[in-house]
Design an enzyme around this catalytic site. Structure first.
Site, short mmCIF file in Angstrom:
data_model
loop_
_atom_site.label_atom_id
_atom_site.label_comp_id
_atom_site.label_asym_id
_atom_site.label_seq_id
_atom_site.Cartn_x
_atom_site.Cartn_y
_atom_site.Cartn_z
N ASP A 1 -11.15 2.42 3.62
CA ASP A 1 -11.80 0.59 3.35
C ASP A 1 -12.77 0.06 3.42
OD1 ASP A 1 -10.03 -0.86 3.41
OD2 ASP A 1 -8.89 -0.88 6.15
N LYS B 1 0.76 -1.33 -0.23
CA LYS B 1 0.12 -0.50 -0.03
C LYS B 1 0.66 1.02 -0.17
CE LYS B 1 -3.80 -2.55 2.22
NZ LYS B 1 -3.85 -2.92 3.27
N GLN C 1 -4.83 -1.88 9.85
CA GLN C 1 -4.56 -3.06 8.76
C GLN C 1 -5.28 -4.01 9.86
OE1 GLN C 1 -3.07 -3.03 6.07
NE2 GLN C 1 -3.63 -5.74 6.05
#
Ligand code: NAP
Length: 284
Positions: free
Chosen positions: A119, A52, A96
């Site tokens: 997200d 990322k 994460q």
């Protein structure tokens, strides 16, 4: 033989467009920023986070990775999220997953400002999606919809089966297919006679997490098959949930693993970060 839905190629094209967009925004003093919060040393998470960071840098998105020890308390992590909610340099905040057991994942997702939830996992964003009025969308199913679009796959009235019912892949995937006027069934580990069900599918999305689970017996000739799975075989090689060599001759379109859904997921994360920066300036 099927046509390959090349996620890597499409992702590269979309990333090139995004890089231009970021440049254009930079000229107007809008600098999209993404912060990734990583707790602990999970090796898979480390790889995802590095990827990322790399893609964000390539696109000119300002990015930062915050690494915390496995023993960080829930309160400390919530305070960190609050700090980044208020930090105007960052338009996207990504925590994460998975988190260590002592931290409540739902509390953490709820703490992220929904406007920065790139997200798309915040319950408010999931609620908006399920109400048919999405803002941020979970990146994996969002990327798959972009693949359908790019390959001109008409979903209207099609029978779609999604195997897997997670909040981050299966459920939002089913909802996006429904919004595109497919007739959708969600299957899971308790589904009876799974192969008979999936053989009725014009569109089959597989998100189970079991290497080579879906064989030719699960697939109707001419079906579109999307493989979300990321598994390691006994030699450590990355493999999908679908037995590609067996299914590809039957399918009309199929995604490979690697170079299928994975690169699209990361691209949609970047797209939502850029979109979030534009929205903050009232440009959307
Ligand atoms: P998950 O939360 O573990 O969910 C797996 C789903 O598969 C569950 O709903 C489970 O059913 C179902 N399942 C398990 N065994 C089954 C069986 N024998 N028959 C039918 N259904 C079964 O996983 P996830 O987070 O959705 O991820 C799924 C896979 O996609 C993993 O391999 C993951 O690594 C991969 N993934 C890839 C990307 C990408 O960017 N390419 C992104 C996210 C995830 P129950 O609900 O009944 O347990």
């Amino acid at each position: 033989m099927s046509e390959l839905m090349n996620g890597k190629e499409l992702a590269e094209k979309m990333q090139a467009e995004l890089a231009l967009k970021v440049k254009e925004l930079n000229e107007r003093q809008i600098n999209p920023g993404l912060v990734v919060l990583l707790v602990g040393e999970n090796p898979a998470s480390q790889v995802y986070v590095r990827n990322k960071e790399r893609v964000a840098n390539q696109l000119g998105i300002y990015s930062k990775v915050e690494r915390y020890s496995q023993t960080i308390s829930e309160d400390e992590l919530l305070n960190e999220i609050e700090k980044y909610n208020k930090d105007p340099r960052f338009h996207g905040i990504l925590v994460q997953l998975p988190l260590p057991k002592h931290i409540d994942e739902e509390k953490v997702l709820l703490a992220i400002d929904p406007k920065k939830d790139v997200d798309g996992f915040h319950p408010l964003n999931l609620g908006r999606l399920f109400a048919g009025n999405p803002d941020k969308i979970p990146c994996t199913p969002y990327g798959i919809m972009k693949m359908f679009e790019a390959y001109d796959i008409d979903l209207t009235g099609k029978r779609a089966v999604v195997i897997g019912r997670s909040n981050i892949v299966g459920k939002p995937m089913a909802q996006l297919l429904l919004m595109a006027d497919a007739t959708v069934t969600i299957a899971h580990s308790k589904t009876k006679d799974l192969a008979a069900l999936t053989r009725e599918a014009d569109i089959l999305v597989v998100a189970i997490g079991r290497g080579h689970f879906v064989t030719k017996d699960f697939v109707k000739p001419g079906a579109v098959v999307v493989d979300v799975g990321m598994n390691r075989d006994e030699n450590g090689k990355l493999i999908g949930d679908v037995k590609f060599d067996e299914v590809a001759p039957l399918a009309s379109y199929i995604t490979p693993v690697p170079k299928g859904v994975g690169p699209m997921t990361i691209t949609m994360l970047m797209a939502q970060t850029v979109q979030s920066a534009e929205a903050e300036r009232g440009e959307l």
